[in-house]
Design a protein around this motif. Structure first.
Motif, PDB file in Angstrom:
ATOM      1  N   GLU B  18       0.720  -1.171   0.146  1.00  0.00           N
ATOM      2  CA  GLU B  18       0.063   0.118  -0.011  1.00  0.00           C
ATOM      3  C   GLU B  18       0.696   1.300  -0.102  1.00  0.00           C
ATOM      4  N   ASN B  21       2.030   1.543  -3.502  1.00  0.00           N
ATOM      5  CA  ASN B  21       0.554   2.176  -4.187  1.00  0.00           C
ATOM      6  C   ASN B  21       0.467   3.494  -4.155  1.00  0.00           C
ATOM      7  N   VAL B  43       0.485  -3.159 -10.585  1.00  0.00           N
ATOM      8  CA  VAL B  43       0.394  -3.301  -9.076  1.00  0.00           C
ATOM      9  C   VAL B  43       1.665  -3.547  -8.456  1.00  0.00           C
ATOM     10  N   THR B 172       7.700  -0.816  -7.713  1.00  0.00           N
ATOM     11  CA  THR B 172       6.364  -0.237  -8.515  1.00  0.00           C
ATOM     12  C   THR B 172       7.122   0.121  -9.815  1.00  0.00           C
TER      13      THR B 172
END
Lengths: 160, 209
Positions: B18, B21, B43, B172
């Protein structure tokens, strides 16, 4: 002929006609040892100068002061004579330049110094070096000749 | 201090995902504005990987990459990389500095543009992390290198390598619409900083045994 790969914070030995290689040395130092009579070679990919920095489980291949004695030991067990072993080192670059030159930034030159010290301590002759600068290196030793090939992205290929 | 990787459960990896993210989401928005194109984000992954495996995420230790590195200081310490392959970096720079130059090399101006891109992207990544965790973090000026991935990434592992052979990587990657640009963010928190992040997010390591 096989190519034996040595990873980061790793060491290994090889003998003629095999080659031994480690890829992407930045501030790390690659220490290549060679005995020309038995044609046994060893290579360590050293990340840090001293095992006194260690805070966890000790990986002897990671530190100059522990990796070099271990490498010599492994080669002698294979039949090499420590009095004949010579060393070639490469790496120890400063990949990034930051204005705040803290000790951790100077890790490349410190690694080179520590490797030389460990070699002196083990009475191993330093035959040649390709260290410093601000570029990465991939090195490969031909165990049939002891020639160390140093490749880089912008500085071509050299042989020692 | 040793890291108790074992004490880390799915929930911790989820929390770090998270973090990736939110951080990269903001960075992707910043990039999208900068080059006026749509950016798709993949993702994120949060993984504990052996040093040797980190470079595999960007094509292996021998792959030539363009990397912008910033040090993170404050409550959380560590390093953050923004890594692109050469073609992607060239493509990105072309959006900002249109040129007819077809040579694979970068000019000084392009270098400095890339550095600024890295600065903006990592800055927005970090700002969102600060908002999210309420921890105090600031970053150094960016430094850029084009070289073998192994030589570059190992630099960010110096602190971590004193406690073990594994790193917590929050990775990421994103693509622009036409898939011409692929970039990776690596966030490598120093060992002591990991638990601070977990604590700030309400999942301290010690209480999860």
């Amino acid at each position: 002929m096989n190519v034996i790969k040595v990873g980061m914070a790793d060491l290994n030995i090889a003998s003629s006609p095999d080659r031994i290689r480690t890829v992407g040395l930045g501030s790390c130092v690659g220490v290549a040892l060679y005995d020309k009579i038995t044609k046994i070679g060893g290579l360590a990919h050293i990340m840090l100068p001293s095992s006194t920095l260690n805070k966890g489980v000790l990986n002897v291949a990671k530190y100059a002061d522990t990796a070099i004695p271990k490498l010599i030991d492994d080669m002698v067990k294979k039949g090499a004579d420590s009095r004949r072993i010579i060393a070639k080192i490469a790496g120890g670059a400063q990949m990034f330049s930051f204005s705040s030159a803290s000790e951790i930034m100077r890790i490349g030159p410190r690694n080179v110094e520590a490797c030389k010290e460990a070699l002196r301590h083990a009475r191993i002759h330093l035959n040649c070096e390709d260290t410093g600068g601000n570029w990465g290196r991939t090195i490969e030793m031909d165990c049939s000749t002891g020639v160390l090939q140093v490749r880089s992205v912008n500085n071509g290929v050299k042989e020692f | 201090m040793t890291i108790k990787w074992n004490g880390m459960g799915e929930i911790h990896l989820d929390v770090l995902k998270e973090v990736g993210n939110i951080g990269a989401g903001n960075a992707a928005t910043a990039l999208s504005k900068l080059i006026s194109r749509d950016i798709d984000m993949k993702v994120p992954h949060a993984r504990i990987v052996h040093f040797d495996q980190i470079t595999e995420l960007v094509g292996g230790p021998d792959a030539v990459v363009v990397a912008i590195l910033l040090h993170i200081n404050g409550d959380v310490q560590g390093s953050m990389f923004f890594i692109l392959n050469e073609a992607s970096a060239k493509e990105l720079v072309k959006e900002l500095l249109p040129t007819n130059d077809q040579t694979p090399n970068f000019t000084d101006l392009e270098f400095s543009a890339l550095q600024e891109i890295g600065n903006i992207l990592i800055g927005s990544y970090l700002t969102s992390l600060i908002d999210f965790t309420q921890l105090n973090m600031y970053h150094s000026v960016p430094s850029l290198a084009i070289d073998m991935a192994g030589a570059i990434v190992s630099y960010g592992l110096i602190e971590l390598s004193q406690v073990g052979d594994y790193a917590m990587v929050i990775d990421t990657s994103f693509l622009d619409g036409s898939k011409e640009v692929e970039g990776h963010f690596f966030f490598l928190p120093d060992p002591e900083s990991l638990n601070k992040i977990f604590r700030a997010l309400g999942v301290p390591l010690d209480e999860c045994h």
